[in-house]
Enzyme design. Sequence first.
Site, PDB file in Angstrom:
ATOM      1  CB  CYS A  14       3.010 -15.385   5.900  1.00 24.02           C
ATOM      2  SG  CYS A  14       3.141 -17.125   5.479  1.00 24.02           S
ATOM      3  CG  HIS A  32       1.344   7.631   2.338  1.00 23.72           C
ATOM      4  ND1 HIS A  32       2.419   7.503   1.961  1.00 23.72           N
ATOM      5  CD2 HIS A  32       0.883   6.274   2.926  1.00 23.72           C
ATOM      6  CE1 HIS A  32       3.019   6.283   2.209  1.00 23.72           C
ATOM      7  NE2 HIS A  32       2.213   5.764   2.763  1.00 23.72           N
ATOM      8  CB  SER A  67       6.055   8.661   3.355  1.00 23.60           C
ATOM      9  OG  SER A  67       5.035   8.508   2.281  1.00 23.60           O
ATOM     10  CB  THR A 100       9.347   3.831  -1.751  1.00 20.83           C
ATOM     11  OG1 THR A 100       8.529   3.138  -0.756  1.00 20.83           O
ATOM     12  CG2 THR A 100      10.493   2.866  -2.341  1.00 20.83           C
TER      13      THR A 100
END
Length: 460
Positions: free
Chosen positions: A320, A196, A194, A70
Amino acid sequence: MSYFDAASAAPLHPVARQALQASFDEGWADPARLYREGRRARLLLDAAREAAAEAVGCRPDELVFTPSGTHAVHSGIEGALAGRRRVGDHLIVSAVEHSSVLHSADAHEASGGAVTRVQVARTGRVSPSSYAEALGPGTALACLQSANHEVGTEQPVAEVAQMCREAEVPLLVDAAQSLGWGRVEGDWSLLAASAHKWGGPSGVGLLVVRKGVRFAPQGPADERESGRAAGFENIPAIVAAAASLRAVQAEAAVEAARLRELTERIRTRVPALVPDVEVVGDAVRRLPGIVTFSCLYVDGETLLHELDRAGFSVSSGSSCTSSTLIPSHVLKAMGVLSEGNVRVSLPPGTAEEDVDRFLSVLPGAVSGVREKLGAPTAVTKVPASADALVVDALGRRCPIPVIELAKVIGDVPLGGTVRVLSDDEAARLDIPAWCEMRGQEYVGEEPADRGSAYVVRRLS
């Protein structure tokens, strides 16, 4: 317990574990220092950078290590936009990018920048021509994932990169999901990933900025990692990340073929075993280990708990949940069902027997959830005319409005309509998706005193 959520985080690769433990003894010192311990740490860091660069397909001095994927995405977008501010402030992203990319786009838009969000087909794939149409004289940066994290659809990065190159616009590729399977093809300009995601330790990201790309790091200046990732390097984790990346890429060809066979088994057998299921994502251009399907009349969160109790760790492409009540932006952009969505992402080494056991458990789990939801005890049906029906599902969360609709659609004649009253945001996505799956016509949304009225015409 069978772990089927490698798209979120892959289990630590044995090579990563070995490298991590070995480098604890040599990689603890400051690599910027000139004494012996510092030099040893520097050698480890440089070797890891060279190994990662070879795996990515770039120069070592183009690659920096960041505290996360990120962080790499945010830094890459901010730096590229700042470096090309004289060109313009227009940013292009796809509607199905990872949230880290979309959050950067939202922040850029909030600060006065312009953002174009390119839509996708029902398979989750963008059209290269859509990117070509979005490119303009003021475009500073375009972003496109190499493959989608929720449904596994691979994106046409090479074609889009060529169009961006012709327009002299850099393309940033989020390669988090695909880099473990091999290099990203095409003439891209920036890349983020990333560790991981491929079996490396968490807390390590990669940011690649090709030579010649205008880039201005944001935030306070820092001398480490070419000024693009502030803070002391976690050398043991970086070494483990680079070592595991090389290892998984070396194993990728054989393992990809094996996992494709297993996911294809899931893709073909789930619709045959479970009624009212749609497998989503591109059927051919997809990552080896990811398969996603949507079950009608099922609460996704409840289904995940049932599968967890049965010994399977899977996730949902839908965000959701009872805490957010916000449907997945990926599923929304694709126009598929947001409720009852299951993502199976197989880690390398998954046993064939585990997949077969999952297929034997799934039908009962889905049936059990549907039975628990059941038919609502009180369904308010108010005939509006001879060929129309109103279903009051106000105050009820999806999938209940869809269940209510399915129960009464046969009560109107062919060509008749059902108006479903609902105040659940997910209904705006799930009712049209239900119509697509069941061969009915979604007429549209109408205002109501409370919530909205979703109008469906019976065709069959």
